[in-house]
Write a protein that holds these residues in place. Structure first.
Motif, PDB file in Angstrom:
ATOM      1  N   PRO A  91     -24.878  39.719  16.596  1.00  0.00           N
ATOM      2  CA  PRO A  91     -23.805  40.655  16.263  1.00  0.00           C
ATOM      3  C   PRO A  91     -24.274  41.917  15.543  1.00  0.00           C
ATOM      4  N   SER A  92     -25.165  41.790  14.578  1.00  0.00           N
ATOM      5  CA  SER A  92     -25.606  43.003  13.866  1.00  0.00           C
ATOM      6  C   SER A  92     -26.398  43.916  14.797  1.00  0.00           C
ATOM      7  N   GLY A  93     -27.141  43.332  15.722  1.00  0.00           N
ATOM      8  CA  GLY A  93     -27.869  44.138  16.703  1.00  0.00           C
ATOM      9  C   GLY A  93     -26.936  44.906  17.624  1.00  0.00           C
ATOM     10  N   TYR A  94     -25.875  44.251  18.071  1.00  0.00           N
ATOM     11  CA  TYR A  94     -24.910  44.917  18.947  1.00  0.00           C
ATOM     12  C   TYR A  94     -24.125  45.978  18.190  1.00  0.00           C
ATOM     13  N   PHE A  95     -23.600  45.618  17.022  1.00  0.00           N
ATOM     14  CA  PHE A  95     -22.725  46.538  16.291  1.00  0.00           C
ATOM     15  C   PHE A  95     -23.409  47.830  15.890  1.00  0.00           C
ATOM     16  N   THR A  96     -24.720  47.809  15.727  1.00  0.00           N
ATOM     17  CA  THR A  96     -25.453  49.014  15.319  1.00  0.00           C
ATOM     18  C   THR A  96     -26.148  49.708  16.488  1.00  0.00           C
ATOM     19  N   ASN A  97     -25.964  49.214  17.689  1.00  0.00           N
ATOM     20  CA  ASN A  97     -26.657  49.749  18.856  1.00  0.00           C
ATOM     21  C   ASN A  97     -25.895  50.932  19.451  1.00  0.00           C
ATOM     22  N   PHE A  98     -26.585  52.056  19.622  1.00  0.00           N
ATOM     23  CA  PHE A  98     -25.969  53.261  20.178  1.00  0.00           C
ATOM     24  C   PHE A  98     -25.340  53.002  21.546  1.00  0.00           C
ATOM     25  N   PHE A  99     -26.037  52.302  22.414  1.00  0.00           N
ATOM     26  CA  PHE A  99     -25.532  52.082  23.773  1.00  0.00           C
ATOM     27  C   PHE A  99     -24.335  51.132  23.782  1.00  0.00           C
ATOM     28  N   PHE A 100     -24.316  50.154  22.898  1.00  0.00           N
ATOM     29  CA  PHE A 100     -23.156  49.272  22.780  1.00  0.00           C
ATOM     30  C   PHE A 100     -21.948  50.068  22.290  1.00  0.00           C
ATOM     31  N   GLN A 101     -22.146  50.864  21.258  1.00  0.00           N
ATOM     32  CA  GLN A 101     -21.063  51.695  20.740  1.00  0.00           C
ATOM     33  C   GLN A 101     -20.568  52.670  21.812  1.00  0.00           C
ATOM     34  N   GLY A 102     -21.515  53.263  22.522  1.00  0.00           N
ATOM     35  CA  GLY A 102     -21.149  54.182  23.602  1.00  0.00           C
ATOM     36  C   GLY A 102     -20.381  53.496  24.709  1.00  0.00           C
TER      37      GLY A 102
END
Length: 158
Positions: A91-102
């Motif tokens: 979860p922390s990897g996804y939540f801080t990932n630019f491409f996930f946020q995008g």
């Protein structure tokens, strides 16, 4: 509750442990996610390419919508469920990932385009030369292609 607190909580759930401890579970969920997204994109692309005027210009777009929309929604529900499940693995990897946020922003924009289509473009589907359906189809194709590209990059950047 902060994003960090949420990420910490998610990473301590039984699902998170199952995804990270299993040699096959995450890969299976990811494969189903890709198949579901293929169904979403394929069914949307059929309609959008018609709206843009590239394929089957003589076919009634309302008929295509009735035919393919159930597949789109089924694929989207499965893609949303599997995509949400994958977050539990990191979860922390996804939540801080630019491409996930995008990807999330692009999904919101695709939803806004869908709403605009149903309220603005859809009533003009049978109007010869109407621009709104063409624009909506082109925007949809662009957004869903971008969603796929961003989604693919998530795996390389987490």
């Amino acid at each position: 509750m902060s994003i960090e607190d949420l990420a910490d909580w998610l990473s301590e759930t039984p699902l998170a442990y199952a995804l990270t401890d299993s040699t096959w579970l995450f890969g299976t969920v990811e494969a189903v996610h890709v198949l579901a997204l293929t169904l979403v994109f394929g069914s949307i692309a059929l309609v959008d390419l018609r709206l843009v005027g590239i394929v089957e210009p003589s076919r009634d777009p309302r008929q295509l919508l009735r035919q393919w929309l159930p597949f789109t929604w089924a694929g989207f529900a499965l893609a949303a469920a599997t995509g949400t499940t994958m977050i539990f693995a990191n979860p922390s990897g996804y939540f801080t990932n630019f491409f996930f946020q995008g990807k999330l922003v692009l999904l919101l924009l695709a939803g806004a385009n869908m709403i605009a289509f149903h309220f603005i473009a859809s009533p003009r589907l049978m109007t010869p030369g109407a621009l709104a359906p063409r624009i909506s189809g082109a925007v949809s194709l662009t957004l869903w292609t971008s969603i796929i590209v961003f989604g693919r990059w998530i795996g390389f950047t987490i």
